[in-house]
Design a protein around this motif. Structure first.
Motif, PDB file in Angstrom:
ATOM      1  N   LEU A 239       1.033  -1.162  -0.015  1.00 24.49           N
ATOM      2  CA  LEU A 239      -0.199   0.025   0.093  1.00 24.49           C
ATOM      3  C   LEU A 239       0.993   1.283  -0.037  1.00 24.49           C
ATOM      4  CD1 LEU A 239      -2.635  -1.013   2.679  1.00 24.49           C
ATOM      5  CD2 LEU A 239      -2.510  -1.544   0.181  1.00 24.49           C
ATOM      6  N   THR A 240       0.231   2.255  -0.434  1.00 20.88           N
ATOM      7  CA  THR A 240       0.889   3.590  -0.304  1.00 20.88           C
ATOM      8  C   THR A 240       0.820   4.219   1.331  1.00 20.88           C
ATOM      9  OG1 THR A 240      -1.055   5.016  -0.662  1.00 20.88           O
ATOM     10  CG2 THR A 240       0.127   4.084  -2.906  1.00 20.88           C
ATOM     11  N   ASN A 241       1.513   5.289   1.472  1.00 18.25           N
ATOM     12  CA  ASN A 241       1.392   5.822   2.547  1.00 18.25           C
ATOM     13  C   ASN A 241      -0.158   6.366   3.216  1.00 18.25           C
ATOM     14  OD1 ASN A 241       1.300   8.158   0.982  1.00 18.25           O
ATOM     15  ND2 ASN A 241       2.832   9.056   2.246  1.00 18.25           N
ATOM     16  N   GLN A 242      -1.058   6.116   2.200  1.00 20.50           N
ATOM     17  CA  GLN A 242      -2.239   6.583   2.291  1.00 20.50           C
ATOM     18  C   GLN A 242      -3.277   5.418   2.190  1.00 20.50           C
ATOM     19  OE1 GLN A 242      -2.892   9.602  -0.833  1.00 20.50           O
ATOM     20  NE2 GLN A 242      -3.272  11.090   0.930  1.00 20.50           N
ATOM     21  N   GLY A 243      -2.669   4.146   2.556  1.00 25.12           N
ATOM     22  CA  GLY A 243      -3.305   3.042   2.541  1.00 25.12           C
ATOM     23  C   GLY A 243      -4.199   2.478   1.346  1.00 25.12           C
ATOM     24  N   ARG A 244      -3.469   2.754   0.210  1.00 25.44           N
ATOM     25  CA  ARG A 244      -3.999   2.475  -1.123  1.00 25.44           C
ATOM     26  C   ARG A 244      -3.154   1.306  -1.963  1.00 25.44           C
ATOM     27  NH1 ARG A 244      -4.996   8.648  -3.370  1.00 25.44           N
ATOM     28  NH2 ARG A 244      -6.429   9.472  -2.026  1.00 25.44           N
ATOM     29  N   PRO A 245      -3.622   0.426  -2.766  1.00 23.48           N
ATOM     30  CA  PRO A 245      -2.937  -0.481  -3.647  1.00 23.48           C
ATOM     31  C   PRO A 245      -1.796   0.416  -4.456  1.00 23.48           C
ATOM     32  CG  PRO A 245      -5.245  -1.111  -3.535  1.00 23.48           C
ATOM     33  CD  PRO A 245      -5.109   0.448  -3.217  1.00 23.48           C
ATOM     34  N   LYS A 246      -0.497   0.219  -4.079  1.00 18.69           N
ATOM     35  CA  LYS A 246       0.320   0.952  -4.724  1.00 18.69           C
ATOM     36  C   LYS A 246       0.497   0.603  -6.332  1.00 18.69           C
ATOM     37  CE  LYS A 246       5.129   2.549  -3.400  1.00 18.69           C
ATOM     38  NZ  LYS A 246       5.855   2.583  -2.615  1.00 18.69           N
ATOM     39  N   ALA A 247       0.073  -0.595  -6.614  1.00 22.04           N
ATOM     40  CA  ALA A 247       0.054  -0.565  -8.078  1.00 22.04           C
ATOM     41  C   ALA A 247      -0.830   0.105  -8.994  1.00 22.04           C
ATOM     42  CB  ALA A 247      -0.358  -2.113  -8.266  1.00 22.04           C
ATOM     43  N   PHE A 248      -1.764   0.534  -8.283  1.00 20.17           N
ATOM     44  CA  PHE A 248      -2.864   1.446  -9.013  1.00 20.17           C
ATOM     45  C   PHE A 248      -2.867   2.820  -8.436  1.00 20.17           C
ATOM     46  CE2 PHE A 248      -4.623  -3.013  -8.632  1.00 20.17           C
ATOM     47  CZ  PHE A 248      -4.795  -3.101  -9.884  1.00 20.17           C
ATOM     48  N   TYR A 249      -2.071   3.191  -7.520  1.00 19.71           N
ATOM     49  CA  TYR A 249      -2.246   4.690  -6.673  1.00 19.71           C
ATOM     50  C   TYR A 249      -0.795   5.151  -6.682  1.00 19.71           C
ATOM     51  CZ  TYR A 249      -7.262   3.872  -6.120  1.00 19.71           C
ATOM     52  OH  TYR A 249      -8.500   3.477  -6.462  1.00 19.71           O
ATOM     53  N   GLN A 250       0.097   4.764  -7.256  1.00 19.57           N
ATOM     54  CA  GLN A 250       1.775   5.177  -7.038  1.00 19.57           C
ATOM     55  C   GLN A 250       1.859   6.484  -8.170  1.00 19.57           C
ATOM     56  OE1 GLN A 250       4.821   2.623  -7.990  1.00 19.57           O
ATOM     57  NE2 GLN A 250       3.658   1.264  -9.405  1.00 19.57           N
ATOM     58  N   HIS A 251       1.081   6.482  -9.182  1.00 16.22           N
ATOM     59  CA  HIS A 251       1.426   7.671 -10.369  1.00 16.22           C
ATOM     60  C   HIS A 251       0.387   8.354 -10.529  1.00 16.22           C
ATOM     61  CE1 HIS A 251       4.677   5.456 -11.599  1.00 16.22           C
ATOM     62  NE2 HIS A 251       4.189   4.302 -12.051  1.00 16.22           N
ATOM     63  N   ARG A 252       0.410   9.837 -10.603  1.00 19.81           N
ATOM     64  CA  ARG A 252      -0.493  10.938 -10.731  1.00 19.81           C
ATOM     65  C   ARG A 252      -1.130  10.698 -12.153  1.00 19.81           C
ATOM     66  NH1 ARG A 252       2.818  15.937 -10.259  1.00 19.81           N
ATOM     67  NH2 ARG A 252       4.050  14.669 -11.625  1.00 19.81           N
ATOM     68  N   VAL A 253      -2.443  11.112 -12.260  1.00 18.24           N
ATOM     69  CA  VAL A 253      -3.179  11.087 -13.608  1.00 18.24           C
ATOM     70  C   VAL A 253      -2.186  11.910 -14.388  1.00 18.24           C
ATOM     71  CG1 VAL A 253      -5.129  11.651 -14.864  1.00 18.24           C
ATOM     72  CG2 VAL A 253      -5.193  10.735 -12.439  1.00 18.24           C
ATOM     73  N   HIS A 254      -1.584  12.916 -13.955  1.00 19.46           N
ATOM     74  CA  HIS A 254      -0.723  13.876 -14.846  1.00 19.46           C
ATOM     75  C   HIS A 254       0.357  13.016 -15.584  1.00 19.46           C
ATOM     76  CE1 HIS A 254       1.004  17.710 -15.842  1.00 19.46           C
ATOM     77  NE2 HIS A 254       2.080  17.232 -15.356  1.00 19.46           N
ATOM     78  N   ASP A 255       0.916  11.976 -14.696  1.00 20.54           N
ATOM     79  CA  ASP A 255       2.173  11.531 -15.218  1.00 20.54           C
ATOM     80  C   ASP A 255       1.710  10.789 -16.615  1.00 20.54           C
ATOM     81  OD1 ASP A 255       3.429  12.545 -12.934  1.00 20.54           O
ATOM     82  OD2 ASP A 255       3.071  10.634 -11.806  1.00 20.54           O
ATOM     83  N   ASN A 256       0.889  10.274 -16.900  1.00 20.58           N
ATOM     84  CA  ASN A 256       0.624   9.399 -18.043  1.00 20.58           C
ATOM     85  C   ASN A 256      -0.650   9.854 -18.763  1.00 20.58           C
ATOM     86  OD1 ASN A 256       2.247   6.710 -17.349  1.00 20.58           O
ATOM     87  ND2 ASN A 256       1.030   7.295 -15.585  1.00 20.58           N
ATOM     88  N   CYS A 257      -0.720  11.237 -18.709  1.00 17.05           N
ATOM     89  CA  CYS A 257      -1.716  11.806 -19.154  1.00 17.05           C
ATOM     90  C   CYS A 257      -1.788  11.954 -20.890  1.00 17.05           C
ATOM     91  CB  CYS A 257      -2.329  13.248 -18.676  1.00 17.05           C
ATOM     92  SG  CYS A 257      -3.528  14.029 -19.569  1.00 17.05           S
ATOM     93  N   VAL A 258      -2.777  11.718 -21.523  1.00 14.91           N
ATOM     94  CA  VAL A 258      -2.713  11.685 -23.333  1.00 14.91           C
ATOM     95  C   VAL A 258      -2.362  13.407 -23.482  1.00 14.91           C
ATOM     96  CG1 VAL A 258      -3.982   9.767 -23.586  1.00 14.91           C
ATOM     97  CG2 VAL A 258      -5.045  12.080 -23.350  1.00 14.91           C
ATOM     98  N   ARG A 259      -2.587  14.349 -22.544  1.00 21.39           N
ATOM     99  CA  ARG A 259      -2.547  15.974 -22.911  1.00 21.39           C
ATOM    100  C   ARG A 259      -1.213  16.186 -22.278  1.00 21.39           C
ATOM    101  NH1 ARG A 259      -7.947  18.414 -24.002  1.00 21.39           N
ATOM    102  NH2 ARG A 259      -9.395  16.824 -24.185  1.00 21.39           N
ATOM    103  N   ARG A 260      -0.271  15.216 -21.510  1.00 24.27           N
ATOM    104  CA  ARG A 260       0.836  15.713 -20.938  1.00 24.27           C
ATOM    105  C   ARG A 260       2.060  16.679 -21.953  1.00 24.27           C
ATOM    106  NH1 ARG A 260       4.307  14.277 -16.419  1.00 24.27           N
ATOM    107  NH2 ARG A 260       5.816  16.003 -16.608  1.00 24.27           N
TER     108      ARG A 260
END
Length: 358
Positions: A217-238
């Motif tokens: 989990l992340t430090n916020q208790g979320r599955p790290k596999a799905f919540y370790q990246h920001r939406v911004h990091d992989n955004c099609v508009r980046r």
């Protein structure tokens, strides 16, 4: 289907080929970010282990998370949800009602102590003893405590369950609280989003079946596999963000050309989720790709943080690329209309730079 029948046995009985079964295992391993060496463990687990009993509670919510849950898209994922697990109790789906339905929940708790997963959609409510949400004459908060007592782990599914979401927004008349504010003696996996991505819960269950423990989990208790990246990091508009090409209003030329939505309120730079990677509706799209800014629905207090179409304060360039365990939500702030600025983030980054130079 017998509850002792493994998922692979079910798949073969349904005519699913060995090849498709292995493709599914590979997909799950990739979604979870596991090393290739872990792949045989997934295969072995799904071949040998029986279905996992699951109780799904709907508390104070709008059912959008259940709607997402029902629409998992990748091959065999919907089959996994409804056949690999034993979904013993879910108000939205079950034919039974009243005492008959509650008897099923109690039977699962009695027959599988410490061996069932509790999925909770919606917030608990503490106001006036919890009377604002009752099920079968019992407050939802008491129902939650009772059902969580014998669970192996609890998955708080959706932003209502992880941060109280809209009903927890100011002035919060029902005193809505996240699930972890009530359940304190069980492993809790937070899967935020309004609604969350259905495949996240599938991957979480596969991980538990494979390794007998909850995923990292992340430090916020979320599955790290799905919540370790920001939406911004992989955004099609980046690329447009990096080039400084921004939509100024929803009907301008930039909007028609797919430019970055940052200036019209996109919270992608401060939102950790897999939307831009997994996408929705079998990988067709996600809000930003469809032309609407991210509202940051997976982040705590997103409904109170800022007006949805007010853009964030200027983000320090050296904050771009920080991972989820180094940048906490809430420190960036927002610009305009008297909303708190990003001084906290700036101070933290400068402190890090100062320590590095030392």
């Amino acid at each position: 289907m017998s509850k002792t029948e493994s998922y692979y046995q079910w798949a073969r009985r349904k005519g699913i080929s060995r090849r498709d079964f292995l493709k599914f295992c590979t997909l799950m391993g990739a979604m979870l970010g596991l090393d290739a060496a872990e792949f045989p463990k997934i295969v072995q687990a799904l071949q040998s282990k029986p279905r996992l009993p699951v109780i799904y509670l709907n508390l104070q919510e709008c059912t959008c998370c259940a709607e997402s849950f029902l629409r998992s898209a990748h091959p065999l994922v919907s089959d996994l949800i409804f056949n690999m697990i034993s979904l013993d109790y879910m108000e939205v789906l079950q034919a039974a009602a009243g005492h008959q339905a509650e008897a099923v929940r109690l039977k699962t708790m009695k027959d599988h102590p410490g061996a069932y997963i509790l999925v909770v959609e919606g917030s608990a409510t503490l106001g006036d003893g919890g009377v604002y949400c009752t099920i079968g004459g019992v407050t939802s908060t008491e129902l939650l405590k009772e059902t969580a007592k014998g669970a192996a782990a609890v998955i708080a599914y959706g932003s209502c369950a992880t941060n109280a979401c809209i009903q927890g927004a100011y002035p919060n008349p029902t005193q809505a609280v996240p699930i972890r504010s009530v359940v304190k003696d069980k492993p809790i996996i937070d899967v935020p989003g309004c609604p969350p991505i259905a495949e996240v819960i599938t991957g979480t269950i596969v991980h538990y079946l494979t390794f007998g423990k909850i995923p990292e989990l992340t430090n916020q208790g979320r599955p790290k596999a799905f919540y370790q990246h920001r939406v911004h990091d992989n955004c099609v508009r980046r690329a447009f963000f990096d080039a400084g090409q921004f939509v100024e209003s929803f009907d301008d030329a930039g909007a028609k050309q797919g430019w970055c939505l940052y200036k019209v309120g996109c919270k992608g730079p401060t939102t950790y989720n897999a939307c831009a990677i997994t996408e929705w509706n079998d990988g067709v799209s996600y809000p930003i790709k469809s032309g609407h800014p991210c509202i940051g629905c997976s982040e705590n207090n997103f409904f109170d943080n800022t007006p949805l179409y007010t853009h964030l304060a200027k983000i320090p360039n050296n904050a771009i690329g920080k991972d989820v365990d180094k940048v906490g939500m809430g420190v960036l702030g927002v610009a305009a209309l008297g909303v708190v600025a990003h001084a906290g983030m700036t101070a933290m980054v400068k402190h890090q730079e100062y320590q590095h130079k030392k």
